[in-house]
Design a protein around this motif. Structure first.
Motif, PDB file in Angstrom:
ATOM      1  N   LEU A  69       0.828  -1.205   0.000  1.00 37.33           N
ATOM      2  CA  LEU A  69       0.000   0.000   0.000  1.00 37.33           C
ATOM      3  C   LEU A  69       0.860   1.252   0.000  1.00 37.33           C
ATOM      4  O   LEU A  69       0.566   2.236  -0.689  1.00 37.33           O
ATOM      5  N   GLU A  72       2.296   1.947  -3.298  1.00 33.61           N
ATOM      6  CA  GLU A  72       1.270   2.472  -4.207  1.00 33.61           C
ATOM      7  C   GLU A  72       0.810   3.873  -3.803  1.00 33.61           C
ATOM      8  O   GLU A  72      -0.111   4.415  -4.401  1.00 33.61           O
ATOM      9  N   ARG A  73       1.442   4.431  -2.771  1.00 32.38           N
ATOM     10  CA  ARG A  73       1.113   5.754  -2.233  1.00 32.38           C
ATOM     11  C   ARG A  73      -0.257   5.782  -1.550  1.00 32.38           C
ATOM     12  O   ARG A  73      -0.830   6.853  -1.350  1.00 32.38           O
ATOM     13  N   ASN A  74      -0.779   4.627  -1.166  1.00 36.07           N
ATOM     14  CA  ASN A  74      -2.023   4.561  -0.398  1.00 36.07           C
ATOM     15  C   ASN A  74      -1.683   4.626   1.096  1.00 36.07           C
ATOM     16  O   ASN A  74      -1.941   3.686   1.851  1.00 36.07           O
ATOM     17  N   ILE A  75      -1.100   5.752   1.478  1.00 34.04           N
ATOM     18  CA  ILE A  75      -0.568   5.898   2.832  1.00 34.04           C
ATOM     19  C   ILE A  75      -1.665   5.798   3.881  1.00 34.04           C
ATOM     20  O   ILE A  75      -1.517   5.098   4.893  1.00 34.04           O
ATOM     21  N   THR A  76      -2.773   6.492   3.663  1.00 36.49           N
ATOM     22  CA  THR A  76      -3.813   6.501   4.688  1.00 36.49           C
ATOM     23  C   THR A  76      -4.427   5.117   4.881  1.00 36.49           C
ATOM     24  O   THR A  76      -4.756   4.737   6.017  1.00 36.49           O
ATOM     25  N   ASP A  77      -4.579   4.352   3.808  1.00 34.08           N
ATOM     26  CA  ASP A  77      -5.102   2.987   3.952  1.00 34.08           C
ATOM     27  C   ASP A  77      -4.180   2.156   4.832  1.00 34.08           C
ATOM     28  O   ASP A  77      -4.635   1.386   5.694  1.00 34.08           O
ATOM     29  N   CYS A 227       6.944   6.807   5.356  1.00 28.77           N
ATOM     30  CA  CYS A 227       5.797   7.439   4.690  1.00 28.77           C
ATOM     31  C   CYS A 227       6.127   8.867   4.270  1.00 28.77           C
ATOM     32  O   CYS A 227       5.719   9.312   3.183  1.00 28.77           O
ATOM     33  N   GLU A 231       5.860  10.050   0.446  1.00 27.81           N
ATOM     34  CA  GLU A 231       4.924  11.122   0.081  1.00 27.81           C
ATOM     35  C   GLU A 231       5.642  12.332  -0.506  1.00 27.81           C
ATOM     36  O   GLU A 231       5.139  12.982  -1.412  1.00 27.81           O
TER      37      GLU A 231
END
Length: 250
Positions: A69, A72-77, A227, A231
């Motif tokens: 995740l 894939e830059r889906n940090i908040t998930d 992260c 980001e």
């Protein structure tokens, strides 16, 4: 740039472990020299350090969930999944405190959901009282941890209040990752009305949970730095090496 052996030595693991991490997709793919040797960047170093720190407090199962995740830059998930695991740890702590209260003071009515006063309870009532699924109680029975009576007319399980007390202790010890043999030993001591050993191990489980929450905090510090790097699109890991993520024991 780093050679695999340099990363492996710093983390105290084998180079084959690094290759496993890459094959699992939890670190970015490494570039290779003309001779086929892998070359790792500062970004890889950040991933590897984060994986090792997170594994200590959260386990590899969670690490394998969140690292793709992050790539894939889906940090908040990823962060919400981590928060969910932390919430589970807090619930484990409350359960351990409840079990200890039962063992030390036999105040079962204060630590389980309201139970009607009667001689025995169905599997549904017992499961609801301790906050577990019916299937969990059946599994514990299969493992030989609990053996409720059976209604001779219909074969349904009949749990006594003492059985519910045992179920609470089983739940606590299982959550504290004690082995099945240890759980059986504690229950055997309870059957002998010797609660000292059960109390000792339950207290140790609380000490372990206190330790684990600190280890998780250390892992989170690495996760935060990773992260931030992802980001911001940075590839400079030097600030991490001198940050709060140092291997300083609590």
């Amino acid at each position: 740039m780093y050679k695999p052996i340099e990363i492996a030595k710093r983390l105290g693991i084998s180079t084959s472990a690094l290759r496993h991490y890459e094959s699992w997709g939890i670190v970015p793919k490494a570039e290779r020299k003309e001779n086929g040797y892998r070359i790792y960047t500062e970004e890889h170093a950040a991933y590897f350090d984060c994986i090792r720190a997170m594994n200590a407090g959260f386990g590899m199962k969670l690490v394998r969930e969140i690292m793709p995740l992050i790539q894939e830059r889906n940090i908040t998930d990823a962060l919400w999944r981590v928060s969910e695991v932390q919430a589970e740890l807090y619930e484990d702590k409350k359960k351990a405190e409840q079990a200890l209260k039962i063992l030390e003071q036999d105040r079962i009515d204060e630590v389980v959901k309201p139970m009607p006063k009667k001689n025995w309870y169905s599997i549904r009532e017992a499961a609801e009282a301790i906050g577990a699924a019916n299937s969990t109680l059946r599994h514990w029975e299969k493992e030989g941890l609990i053996e409720p009576e059976r209604d001779p007319e219909n074969g349904y399980r009949k749990y006594t209040r003492n059985d519910v007390r045992k179920l609470l202790v089983i739940r606590t010890l299982q959550n504290a990752v004690y082995s099945l043999d240890v759980v059986k030993d504690v229950l055997a001591e309870m059957d002998k009305h010797n609660l000292a050993e059960a109390i000792r191990i339950t207290r140790e489980s609380l000490v372990y949970l206190d330790y684990l929450v600190k280890v998780q905090l250390r892992g989170l510090s690495y996760l935060y730095q990773l992260c931030a790097m992802v980001e911001e699109g940075k590839n400079d890991y030097s600030y991490l090496k001198n940050s709060i993520c140092k291997n300083t024991p609590f």
